[in-house]
Design an enzyme around this catalytic site. Structure first.
Site, PDB file in Angstrom:
ATOM      1  N   LYS A 190      -2.402  -5.688   2.703  1.00  0.00           N
ATOM      2  CA  LYS A 190      -3.214  -4.985   2.855  1.00  0.00           C
ATOM      3  C   LYS A 190      -4.003  -3.908   2.271  1.00  0.00           C
ATOM      4  O   LYS A 190      -4.007  -3.175   1.527  1.00  0.00           O
ATOM      5  CB  LYS A 190      -2.851  -4.153   4.124  1.00  0.00           C
ATOM      6  CG  LYS A 190      -3.857  -3.953   4.854  1.00  0.00           C
ATOM      7  CD  LYS A 190      -5.719  -3.397   4.932  1.00  0.00           C
ATOM      8  CE  LYS A 190      -4.725  -2.076   4.955  1.00  0.00           C
ATOM      9  NZ  LYS A 190      -6.125  -1.171   4.511  1.00  0.00           N
ATOM     10  N   GLU A 265       5.697   4.859  -2.176  1.00  0.00           N
ATOM     11  CA  GLU A 265       5.924   5.984  -3.366  1.00  0.00           C
ATOM     12  C   GLU A 265       3.865   6.886  -2.737  1.00  0.00           C
ATOM     13  O   GLU A 265       3.181   5.939  -2.573  1.00  0.00           O
ATOM     14  CB  GLU A 265       4.493   4.541  -4.290  1.00  0.00           C
ATOM     15  CG  GLU A 265       6.092   3.513  -5.220  1.00  0.00           C
ATOM     16  CD  GLU A 265       6.941   4.220  -6.079  1.00  0.00           C
ATOM     17  OE1 GLU A 265       6.962   5.198  -5.769  1.00  0.00           O
ATOM     18  OE2 GLU A 265       8.010   3.423  -6.206  1.00  0.00           O
ATOM     19  N   CYS A 299      -1.941   9.127  -9.253  1.00  0.00           N
ATOM     20  CA  CYS A 299      -0.762  10.279  -8.561  1.00  0.00           C
ATOM     21  C   CYS A 299       0.214  10.112  -9.354  1.00  0.00           C
ATOM     22  O   CYS A 299       0.689  12.405  -9.011  1.00  0.00           O
ATOM     23  CB  CYS A 299       0.201   8.671  -8.169  1.00  0.00           C
ATOM     24  SG  CYS A 299       0.896   7.733  -9.158  1.00  0.00           S
ATOM     25  N   GLU A 397      -2.344  18.299  -3.403  1.00  0.00           N
ATOM     26  CA  GLU A 397      -3.393  17.256  -4.426  1.00  0.00           C
ATOM     27  C   GLU A 397      -4.447  16.919  -4.048  1.00  0.00           C
ATOM     28  O   GLU A 397      -4.914  17.237  -2.951  1.00  0.00           O
ATOM     29  CB  GLU A 397      -2.021  15.871  -3.716  1.00  0.00           C
ATOM     30  CG  GLU A 397      -2.523  14.934  -4.473  1.00  0.00           C
ATOM     31  CD  GLU A 397      -2.226  13.545  -4.604  1.00  0.00           C
ATOM     32  OE1 GLU A 397      -2.145  13.067  -3.179  1.00  0.00           O
ATOM     33  OE2 GLU A 397      -1.538  12.812  -5.544  1.00  0.00           O
TER      34      GLU A 397
END
Ligand code: NAD
Length: 510
Positions: A190, A265, A299, A397
């Site tokens: 997906k 992750e 990331c 973030e």
């Protein structure tokens, strides 16, 4: 900050699909109920395609095809060498499409074309690496002298659900597809709804390479619909997820019902720590690349730079001067270093952090949309100095070209600042003192540490974060462990010595 659609002509790859379908059991199909969603490109912010929006029944169909291919198809039963041949053909095909893939990826994500070009080679390398690994793979056998032989019977697990984000989408999909398929599982992928374009290339690549139908299935769609249905499906024993920490928490809760194996992750806010004894110019190169490459949508971005006070002023001055000269522009232009952010929603989020930053730190470079780019999701590389550790731009973030710089006085303070967020993905340390480098690396709360280096990764090393940045590690044989069951088989040698329950006659007198 507002963005307006760009009505001027802009670069559009030739033969761009206008509709993206699912791929289930070897066929391209639309959603059973016909649902679709619109896909934008980040330069014009106009719809270039519709995509089938997967719902529960589409996930059901994909899982059922994958389940059938797992239970009755050849793929899980093939010898590792046979599977490896298919994986190597996949790698060859990915490499052969490098320029087409780069063009599509840049169009869909806004990544600079020079940075998209490397993605195909990295994706291909993932397939070659796991092809080699499964052929070389061996498992433990143990002898208990005179009593038993024990061995490990490693088996693929079943249907793996793979859920991926929109930053470097094709390459991140390959991280999961290669080990999941190499180990004999079947999969339902997906991909992220912002960037479904490059994932549409996999179906033909896999079919041409000889992957049997039903082994690879793709369902496009929104996370809350298609992703959610995949996570909750009882016939999917594994979910490998890469994305935001909050999404990971939702998935963790939803996967509990059927006790799935999870690999997560998640997000990051990684420190780049620069000591006064470091090679400052090398540290500046790396700290610029670390947060402004891939548009800052990375990331492992070193988005908090901690600098020892004796070199702080020099570092900030040189760093900001360089940030101001970074080339921001059309992602398809080979001179561009920072392109367009993936989607107007994400642009708004990053732009709002830039405004927050103006109240939390000293703006040294950037600060919003570049003057020469009135349309599209462009943000100039933005540098804030003197940022306090409790500031939101230090803690949260941002996932864009925005960096916070903070001074420190001692090693202990640097470590405290480095560890002072909920995240723990990566850390970058710049010093020429060997003892300090290793001592710091041992104590920093990060899944991955680079000493005097930007992010360069060997595929054998573990990849993953600690704290809110992830659960579990993939990479090398750890990926093999995640995607396989290790069944312990025990065989008796000689006579079996079993306590004889019920063998004594209870009526017998002593
Ligand atoms: P996201 O969490 O919004 O989406 C990731 C994927 O999850 C998408 O495919 C989305 O459709 C799906 N999803 C969303 N809600 C879901 C739900 N309820 N159930 C199932 N699936 C759902 O993340 P994003 O914005 O696409 O990506 C950016 C994030 O990814 C950043 O936080 C970044 O740090 C992280 N990231 C981490 C790594 C890593 O290796 N640690 C690598 C790349 C990106």
């Amino acid at each position: 900050m507002t963005i307006s659609p760009d009505t001027r002509t802009h670069y559009v790859p030739e033969d761009l699909p206008t509709h993206l379908q699912h791929y289930i059991d070897g066929e391209f199909v639309d959603s059973v109920g016909g649902a679709t969603f619109e896909v934008l490109d980040p330069v014009s912010n106009t719809t270039y395609a519709t995509a089938a929006a997967g719902q529960r029944e589409d996930i059901d169909a994909a899982v059922s095809a994958a389940r059938e291919a797992f239970s009755n198809g050849p793929w899980p039963r093939m010898k590792p060498r046979e599977r490896a041949r298919v994986l190597n053909r996949i790698a060859d095909a990915v490499e052969a499409q490098e320029s087409r893939l780069a063009e599509l990826e840049t169009f869909d994500t806004g990544l600079p074309i020079t940075q998209s070009r490397g993605q195909a080679l990295r994706a291909a390398e993932n397939f070659r690496f796991f092809a080699d690994l499964i052929v070389a793979q061996f498992d433990d056998a143990m002898k208990v002298p005179g009593a038993q032989i024990n061995y490990v019977n490693r088996k693929p697990i079943g249907v793996a659900g793979l859920i991926t984000p929109w930053n470097t989408p094709f390459m991140l999909e390959s991280w999961k597809l290669a080990p999941a398929l190499a180990t004999g599982n079947t999969v339902v992928l997906k991909p992220a709804e912002f960037t479904p374009l490059s994932a549409s290339l996999w179906a033909k690549i896999f079919k041409d390479a000889g992957l049997p139908d039903g082994v690879f299935n793709l369902v496009n769609g929104l996370g809350e619909e298609a992703g959610d249905a995949l996570v909750k499906h009882p016939d999917v024993p594994l979910i490998s997820f890469t994305g935001e920490t909050t999404t990971g928490q939702t998935i963790f809760r939803n996967a509990a019902e059927s006790l799935k194996g999870l690999s997560m992750e998640l997000g990051g806010k990684s420190p780049c720590v620069v000591f006064a004894d470091a090679d400052i110019d090398a540290a500046i190169d790396s700290a610029l690349f670390g947060v402004f490459s891939l548009n800052g949508e990375r990331c492992t971005a070193g988005s908090r730079i901690l600098v020892e006070r004796s070199v702080y002023a020099e570092f900030c001055e040189k760093y900001a001067a360089r940030a101001k000269t970074i080339v921001v522009g059309d992602p398809h232009d080979p001179l561009t270093e920072v392109g367009a952010l993936v989607h107007p929603e994400h642009f708004e989020k990053v732009a709002s952090y830039v405004e927050i930053g103006k109240t939390e730190g000293t703006l040294l470079a950037g600060g919003g949309r570049p003057d020469h780019l009135p349309h599209g999701n462009y943000i100039a590389p933005t540098v804030f100095a003197d940022v306090a550790p409790e500031a939101r731009i230090f803690q949260e973030e941002i996932f864009g070209p925005v960096v916070a710089i903070t001074p420190f006085d001692t090693d202990a303070e640097a470590l405290e600042l480095a560890n002072n967020t909920k995240y723990g993905l990566a850390a970058y340390i710049w010093t020429n003192d060997l003892t300090r480098a290793h001592t710091f690396a041992q104590s920093v709360e990060a899944g991955m540490v680079w000493l005097n280096s930007h992010n360069v990764r060997d595929l054998r090393t573990p990849f993953g974060g600690v704290k809110a940045s992830g659960l579990g590690h993939e990479g090398g044989y750890r990926s093999i462990d995640f995607y396989t069951d290790q069944q312990a088989v025990h065989i008796t040698l000689g006579t079996v010595h079993t306590p004889k329950f019920g063998a004594t006659d209870p009526t017998a007198t002593a």
